[in-house]
Design a protein around this motif. Structure first.
Motif, short mmCIF file in Angstrom:
data_model
loop_
_atom_site.label_atom_id
_atom_site.label_comp_id
_atom_site.label_asym_id
_atom_site.label_seq_id
_atom_site.Cartn_x
_atom_site.Cartn_y
_atom_site.Cartn_z
N ILE A 124 34.64 8.57 130.58
CA ILE A 124 34.96 7.17 131.16
C ILE A 124 33.70 6.73 132.06
N ASN A 125 33.38 7.65 132.96
CA ASN A 125 32.48 6.93 133.77
C ASN A 125 30.96 6.56 132.88
N LEU A 126 30.68 7.37 132.19
CA LEU A 126 29.45 7.08 131.26
C LEU A 126 29.65 5.69 130.57
N GLU B 126 32.02 3.35 131.14
CA GLU B 126 32.18 2.19 131.94
C GLU B 126 30.94 1.74 132.46
N ASN B 127 29.85 2.60 132.87
CA ASN B 127 28.69 2.18 133.12
C ASN B 127 27.87 1.42 132.14
N ALA B 128 28.10 1.93 131.00
CA ALA B 128 27.32 1.27 129.64
C ALA B 128 27.71 -0.16 129.60
N THR C 112 24.11 -0.71 142.17
CA THR C 112 23.69 -1.97 142.13
C THR C 112 24.57 -3.09 141.68
N LYS C 113 25.92 -2.53 141.63
CA LYS C 113 26.75 -3.64 141.22
C LYS C 113 27.27 -4.43 142.42
N PRO C 114 26.95 -5.68 142.16
CA PRO C 114 27.28 -6.58 143.56
C PRO C 114 28.59 -6.67 143.61
N LEU D 293 30.29 5.97 142.95
CA LEU D 293 30.46 7.41 142.97
C LEU D 293 30.70 7.89 141.44
N GLY D 294 30.57 7.09 140.40
CA GLY D 294 30.77 7.37 139.17
C GLY D 294 29.92 8.61 138.75
N LEU D 295 28.46 8.27 138.85
CA LEU D 295 27.66 9.36 138.33
C LEU D 295 27.70 10.46 139.35
MG LIG Z 1 29.87 3.63 137.41
#
Ligand SMILES: [Mg+2]
Ligand SMILES: Nc1ncnc2c1ncn2[C@@H]1O[C@H](COP(=O)(O)OP(=O)(O)OP(=O)(O)O)[C@@H](O)[C@H]1O
Length: 397
Positions: A289-291, A293-295, A342-344, A355-357
């Motif tokens: 999920i974390n990977l 969502e980041n993608a 880096t997400k505004p 915290l995802g990664l």
């Molecule tokens: Mg993330």
């Protein structure tokens, strides 16, 4: 002028041809020495003075320089200073006049490998050259070893830092969870009271304040849940898992997020049927999920995410490739740090927690797996996770 003679390329007994640059202003003497060294299986280039020597080194690889101390133009010592400055690993053997031993000693003090007095005995010179070459080889190996150790140390320090930050932040998350629950409950009660009465002054403003409290509590809870999600289960819960099915289930879980942005998530290539492994499905799902969502966050509208699953030695590896913004080398160092994002701040609720990664890294370490990232900024990123197919200590009976 500079003469280059490369004749004999026979290897010496160490399996490598030694490249020698012979620098001496006496042409006949230099030629004679060069010929005799070539007969001893060395590649010999020649330079008549210091300037020609430095010019030659600028464009050619050499292992050992044999350098006359007394030359017209720049002296042997000056030439040596130039060599040490620009080619620090290169070994130099000085040739001194018969009565100038002290000059040779000075040369060695300055960092030359050794010196020999003219007239030299050719086998003696050849053996000195071999020693200098061997020394250069060992020095280069030592340098490589040092660089390797430095990299390893840096990685270990990073991992240790992550581990201690992890312990600290999960401790804090734990402590904060209870007051958060109380704030949430109290805010809920206040909302109920506000909704039931129309005689309370400044009611509109109180509703706005309550909304702010509730949003902030939700954000703080997202952080503590992310951190505690993997801590809650102290031990791994290993069971046989059909990894293809697990990945496909997870793709469904993030469907809403992908649909909003019209992002396609596809196998490339398609996995070959079922792939059974023995792992913790709950934690692996969290990693996926974390990977994913980041993608999705990284790609533009209509972006693409490609998944590939393969076996490698005793592991199962999953590649999550996106064609999004990619990661700069500077950020690459920090992406696994807790709270690096880096997400505004789109709103109190939608900014990244960073915290995802960090959680992915923790889980992968706990499951004895590995994670690798490659990225070309502007052209996307690829995260590859590899997990052991079976844990030898916990295989099913
Ligand atoms: Mg993330
Ligand atoms: N696929 C990716 N492409 C580009 N950058 C990425 C990618 N994955 C992670 N990053 C970078 O790594 C940072 C940290 O990621 P991480 O998942 O830890 O936190 P986040 O996504 O910012 O916050 P959250 O996970 O709470 O939404 C991101 O802010 C982003 O800069």
């Amino acid at each position: 002028m500079l003469k280059l003679m490369e004749i004999n390329t026979l290897e010496n007994d160490t399996g490598k041809v030694i490249r020698v640059l012979l620098v001496d202003d006496e042409d006949s003497y230099r030629n004679a020495i060069a010929r005799r060294l070539e007969r001893r299986h060395m590649i010999v280039s020649q330079a008549p003075d210091g300037t020609a020597c430095l010019e030659y080194l600028a464009g050619n690889e050499v292992d050992v320089v044999v350098l006359d101390m007394k030359m017209p133009g720049i002296s042997g010592m000056e030439t040596f200073k130039g060599i040490s400055k620009y080619y620090p690993g290169l070994q130099v053997i000085f040739l001194t006049g018969n009565a100038a031993v002290s000059e040779g000693v000075e040369g060695v003090k300055a960092g030359a490998f050794d010196y020999l007095s003219k007239p030299v005995e050719i086998d003696h010179l050849a053996s000195k050259i071999r020693q200098a070459w061997e020394f250069k080889r060992l020095e280069a190996a030592r340098e490589r070893d040092k660089i390797f150790r430095r990299r390893l140390e840096k990685r270990m320090i990073h991992t240790q830092r992550l581990a201690s930050l992890g312990t600290m932040s999960t401790g804090i998350a734990h402590e904060i969870n209870n007051p958060l629950a109380i704030i949430k409950e109290s805010a809920g009660f206040m909302r109920m009271v506000l909704e039931q009465s129309d005689k309370i002054p400044e009611q509109e403003m109180l509703f706005k304040c309550l909304e702010k409290i509730e949003k902030s509590v939700d954000r703080a809870r997202r952080i503590t849940h992310q951190l505690l999600g993997y801590v809650r289960k102290q031990s791994r819960d290993l069971t046989p898992v059909d990894i293809v099915a697990l990945i496909e289930d997870t793709m469904v879980l993030i469907k809403q997020k992908t649909q909003v942005k019209k992002v396609s998530v596809q196998w490339d290539p398609e996995p070959e049927g079922q792939m059974q492994m023995y792992t913790d499905p709950f934690q692996v799902r969290q990693v996926l999920i974390n990977l994913l969502e980041n993608a999705v966050d990284a790609v533009d509208v209509g972006g693409q995410i490609r998944l590939a699953l393969y076996r490698q030695e005793q592991s199962v590896c999953l590649e999550v490739r996106d064609n999004g913004s990619g990661i700069t080398p500077e950020n690459m160092e920090k992406i696994f740090d807790p709270f690096f994002t880096t997400k505004p701040n789109v709103s109190e609720n939608e900014s990244g927690t960073g915290l995802g990664l960090f959680v992915v890294h923790k889980i992968m370490t706990g499951l004895s797996g590995s994670i690798r990232v490659e990225s070309e900024p502007g052209h996307g990123a690829t995260f590859t996770i590899c997990l052991p197919e079976w844990h030898s200590d916990e295989q099913p009976g």
